[in-house]
Design a protein around this motif. Sequence first.
Motif, PDB file in Angstrom:
ATOM      1  N   ALA A 100       0.832  -1.205   0.000  1.00  0.00           N
ATOM      2  CA  ALA A 100       0.000   0.000   0.000  1.00  0.00           C
ATOM      3  C   ALA A 100       0.866   1.254   0.000  1.00  0.00           C
ATOM      4  CB  ALA A 100      -0.939  -0.011   1.205  1.00  0.00           C
ATOM      5  N   GLN A 101       1.964   1.218   0.755  1.00  0.00           N
ATOM      6  CA  GLN A 101       2.903   2.353   0.749  1.00  0.00           C
ATOM      7  C   GLN A 101       3.510   2.521  -0.639  1.00  0.00           C
ATOM      8  OE1 GLN A 101       4.094   4.257   3.615  1.00  0.00           O
ATOM      9  NE2 GLN A 101       2.451   3.378   4.828  1.00  0.00           N
ATOM     10  N   VAL A 102       3.949   1.426  -1.239  1.00  0.00           N
ATOM     11  CA  VAL A 102       4.574   1.477  -2.569  1.00  0.00           C
ATOM     12  C   VAL A 102       3.600   2.038  -3.591  1.00  0.00           C
ATOM     13  CG1 VAL A 102       5.538   0.083  -4.439  1.00  0.00           C
ATOM     14  CG2 VAL A 102       6.179  -0.398  -2.061  1.00  0.00           C
ATOM     15  N   GLU A 103       2.345   1.628  -3.522  1.00  0.00           N
ATOM     16  CA  GLU A 103       1.355   2.111  -4.476  1.00  0.00           C
ATOM     17  C   GLU A 103       1.157   3.621  -4.338  1.00  0.00           C
ATOM     18  OE1 GLU A 103      -1.077   2.103  -7.643  1.00  0.00           O
ATOM     19  OE2 GLU A 103       0.165   0.437  -6.934  1.00  0.00           O
ATOM     20  N   ARG A 104       1.188   4.132  -3.130  1.00  0.00           N
ATOM     21  CA  ARG A 104       1.053   5.578  -2.938  1.00  0.00           C
ATOM     22  C   ARG A 104       2.249   6.310  -3.544  1.00  0.00           C
ATOM     23  NH1 ARG A 104      -1.801   4.048   1.849  1.00  0.00           N
ATOM     24  NH2 ARG A 104       0.084   3.874   3.117  1.00  0.00           N
ATOM     25  N   TRP A 105       3.455   5.755  -3.368  1.00  0.00           N
ATOM     26  CA  TRP A 105       4.627   6.389  -3.998  1.00  0.00           C
ATOM     27  C   TRP A 105       4.469   6.413  -5.516  1.00  0.00           C
ATOM     28  CZ3 TRP A 105       8.385   2.595  -1.146  1.00  0.00           C
ATOM     29  CH2 TRP A 105       8.378   2.893   0.224  1.00  0.00           C
ATOM     30  N   HIS A 106       4.035   5.280  -6.069  1.00  0.00           N
ATOM     31  CA  HIS A 106       3.896   5.195  -7.516  1.00  0.00           C
ATOM     32  C   HIS A 106       2.844   6.184  -8.026  1.00  0.00           C
ATOM     33  CE1 HIS A 106       2.242   3.461 -11.296  1.00  0.00           C
ATOM     34  NE2 HIS A 106       3.529   3.420 -11.571  1.00  0.00           N
ATOM     35  N   GLU A 107       1.730   6.307  -7.318  1.00  0.00           N
ATOM     36  CA  GLU A 107       0.701   7.256  -7.717  1.00  0.00           C
ATOM     37  C   GLU A 107       1.226   8.691  -7.683  1.00  0.00           C
ATOM     38  OE1 GLU A 107      -2.510   6.498  -5.086  1.00  0.00           O
ATOM     39  OE2 GLU A 107      -3.097   4.612  -6.066  1.00  0.00           O
ATOM     40  N   ARG A 108       2.033   9.006  -6.683  1.00  0.00           N
ATOM     41  CA  ARG A 108       2.598  10.360  -6.596  1.00  0.00           C
ATOM     42  C   ARG A 108       3.575  10.596  -7.743  1.00  0.00           C
ATOM     43  NH1 ARG A 108       2.939  15.041  -6.668  1.00  0.00           N
ATOM     44  NH2 ARG A 108       3.610  16.450  -5.003  1.00  0.00           N
ATOM     45  N   LEU A 109       4.367   9.587  -8.076  1.00  0.00           N
ATOM     46  CA  LEU A 109       5.299   9.720  -9.184  1.00  0.00           C
ATOM     47  C   LEU A 109       4.552   9.911 -10.500  1.00  0.00           C
ATOM     48  CD1 LEU A 109       8.106   9.677 -10.432  1.00  0.00           C
ATOM     49  CD2 LEU A 109       8.054   7.165 -10.329  1.00  0.00           C
ATOM     50  N   GLN A 110       3.482   9.158 -10.706  1.00  0.00           N
ATOM     51  CA  GLN A 110       2.699   9.318 -11.924  1.00  0.00           C
ATOM     52  C   GLN A 110       2.083  10.707 -12.006  1.00  0.00           C
ATOM     53  OE1 GLN A 110       4.123   6.917 -13.528  1.00  0.00           O
ATOM     54  NE2 GLN A 110       2.220   6.312 -14.542  1.00  0.00           N
ATOM     55  N   ALA A 111       1.655  11.242 -10.859  1.00  0.00           N
ATOM     56  CA  ALA A 111       1.111  12.598 -10.842  1.00  0.00           C
ATOM     57  C   ALA A 111       2.180  13.622 -11.217  1.00  0.00           C
ATOM     58  CB  ALA A 111       0.529  12.908  -9.468  1.00  0.00           C
ATOM     59  N   GLN A 114       9.052  10.623  -2.086  1.00  0.00           N
ATOM     60  CA  GLN A 114       8.272   9.501  -2.610  1.00  0.00           C
ATOM     61  C   GLN A 114       8.966   8.808  -3.784  1.00  0.00           C
ATOM     62  OE1 GLN A 114       6.388  12.539  -1.761  1.00  0.00           O
ATOM     63  NE2 GLN A 114       6.045  11.485   0.194  1.00  0.00           N
ATOM     64  N   LYS A 115       9.464   9.580  -4.755  1.00  0.00           N
ATOM     65  CA  LYS A 115      10.171   8.929  -5.850  1.00  0.00           C
ATOM     66  C   LYS A 115      11.435   8.250  -5.325  1.00  0.00           C
ATOM     67  CE  LYS A 115      12.475   9.607 -10.292  1.00  0.00           C
ATOM     68  NZ  LYS A 115      12.879  10.563 -11.354  1.00  0.00           N
ATOM     69  N   GLY A 116      12.151   8.917  -4.427  1.00  0.00           N
ATOM     70  CA  GLY A 116      13.349   8.305  -3.864  1.00  0.00           C
ATOM     71  C   GLY A 116      13.054   6.970  -3.224  1.00  0.00           C
ATOM     72  N   ALA A 117      11.966   6.904  -2.437  1.00  0.00           N
ATOM     73  CA  ALA A 117      11.587   5.639  -1.795  1.00  0.00           C
ATOM     74  C   ALA A 117      11.183   4.602  -2.832  1.00  0.00           C
ATOM     75  CB  ALA A 117      10.444   5.886  -0.809  1.00  0.00           C
ATOM     76  N   ASP A 169       6.616  19.727  -5.306  1.00  0.00           N
ATOM     77  CA  ASP A 169       6.930  18.666  -6.260  1.00  0.00           C
ATOM     78  C   ASP A 169       8.374  18.209  -6.111  1.00  0.00           C
ATOM     79  OD1 ASP A 169       4.382  18.612  -7.337  1.00  0.00           O
ATOM     80  OD2 ASP A 169       4.861  20.015  -8.946  1.00  0.00           O
ATOM     81  N   ASP A 170       9.308  19.141  -5.879  1.00  0.00           N
ATOM     82  CA  ASP A 170      10.703  18.758  -5.645  1.00  0.00           C
ATOM     83  C   ASP A 170      10.810  17.844  -4.432  1.00  0.00           C
ATOM     84  OD1 ASP A 170      11.780  20.223  -7.790  1.00  0.00           O
ATOM     85  OD2 ASP A 170      11.849  22.052  -6.585  1.00  0.00           O
ATOM     86  N   ARG A 171      10.080  18.155  -3.389  1.00  0.00           N
ATOM     87  CA  ARG A 171      10.114  17.329  -2.184  1.00  0.00           C
ATOM     88  C   ARG A 171       9.515  15.953  -2.456  1.00  0.00           C
ATOM     89  NH1 ARG A 171      11.664  20.901   1.686  1.00  0.00           N
ATOM     90  NH2 ARG A 171      11.101  23.084   1.340  1.00  0.00           N
ATOM     91  N   ALA A 172       8.468  15.912  -3.265  1.00  0.00           N
ATOM     92  CA  ALA A 172       7.892  14.618  -3.620  1.00  0.00           C
ATOM     93  C   ALA A 172       8.896  13.767  -4.378  1.00  0.00           C
ATOM     94  CB  ALA A 172       6.631  14.822  -4.457  1.00  0.00           C
ATOM     95  N   VAL A 173       9.741  14.399  -5.197  1.00  0.00           N
ATOM     96  CA  VAL A 173      10.773  13.653  -5.916  1.00  0.00           C
ATOM     97  C   VAL A 173      11.720  12.985  -4.932  1.00  0.00           C
ATOM     98  CG1 VAL A 173      12.789  13.865  -7.417  1.00  0.00           C
ATOM     99  CG2 VAL A 173      10.647  14.979  -8.063  1.00  0.00           C
ATOM    100  N   VAL A 174      12.258  13.740  -3.972  1.00  0.00           N
ATOM    101  CA  VAL A 174      13.267  13.159  -3.086  1.00  0.00           C
ATOM    102  C   VAL A 174      12.652  12.212  -2.061  1.00  0.00           C
ATOM    103  CG1 VAL A 174      14.862  15.088  -3.407  1.00  0.00           C
ATOM    104  CG2 VAL A 174      13.296  15.111  -1.477  1.00  0.00           C
TER     105      VAL A 174
END
Length: 433
Positions: free
Chosen positions: A324-335, A363-366, A356-361
């Motif tokens: 569930a955590q991974v899916e949230r990261w993926h959804e944020r990356l797709q956004a 959620q995308k980082g994770a 958005d920069d923070r989301a990169v480091v």
Amino acid sequence: MAPLSAAAAEPSSPRSIDVLHYEARLRPDIPARRLDGRVRIDFRVLAPARTLQFDAGELAVTRVRLGEAALPFERTGHVLRVHVPESLRPGSRGQLAVDYAGTPRYGLEFHPERDEVYTIFSTSQWLVCVDAPDERATLTLSLELPAGLRSAGNGRLVSVRAGEGGRSLHRWRLVEPMPSYVYGFAAARYAAASERVDGIGLHYLAIERSPDELRRVFGDTARMLRFFGMRAGRRYRGDYTQALVASTVGQELAGLSLLSEEYGRRVLDDPTAQALIAHEAAHQWWGNRVTCRDWGHFWLNEGMATFMAAAWIEQRFGPQAYRAQVERWHERLQALRSKGADHALVYAQWTSPSGDDRAVVYQKGAYVLHLLREQLGEEAFWRGVRTYSRAHDGRSVTTADFRAAMETTSGQDLGPFFREWVEGPPLPAAARR
């Protein structure tokens, strides 16, 4: 979770001195939302210098001395420049004393209605220092507080004794060098609960929660620290304090984490909502002990802590909770990709970062670490994390250091993976999950 302070946004550059120790004495006036302070800065000279540079936020510096000699100084924005009378010789040591005061607009939170004060991210707004992630030093922090307040700080509480004017002097000492952005404290009329597990003193503080409720909120802390210590190949050392304060998105400090009272209520309602507690605890290794060399490699702090918090969730609540955590990261990356805001994890310059920069480091980082785990397999991935964490314990790192550790332990060439997911341009929206 732990947004970067604006005061420390620029990449590191060669410095003329290495700070060894800060000895600070602070007198916060909670009703007036004001701070008076003095810091003695012990340093070693690295290169000849006629000017020494420090970060001083918006603090008003009133006096600077080298030994007993007053020194001229000037301010440029948030930078304090101190002019020394003659070029300091490499290898020599010195001590500056800086007197200052201020009414910080950020960096120090005052809540007179709760009789509470605590730090929040921007260390140079309450302490004159070198506010850079690759500069480590020890710290002695003395707080002059109204009588009856309980404090939390970095390292070990050395003493609490009567001070002047009905105040108490709380003295904290951090003996392990840490970057200044993880210095901090909190003080209020906290209720407290404590326990000792695996030789670690665990302390829980809040105004609105009872000791029994605090034990429920932080009941898994000991197991978290044990889990992260196993993954890092280094056990946690020292005491660990977690405090619920008036309002914060969550902050890691050396031996201390600050979370909000609202978040504490949420955990009481839903004991599975532990990701933020775990994220800040994970920073005691990835962020505090192994620290990005400059903010361009910030994902090594925040992506790793976000991923490790999910790894704890998997350990505690099972693989579905992790997915569930991974899916949230993926959804944020797709956004991010749908709006053209995706970015390489390594930033050339980290200045005024957006959400958005923070989301990169984060959620995308994770998410990238999750993909690397899938590619390498369990044994090789976790062996690589341990190798990386142990080899760079107490040091500053770059993405190349992480890649080298993962390649060495896995025996794989990870160049294509890192070019695709870490260093290179963003992929199209149809990239693999």
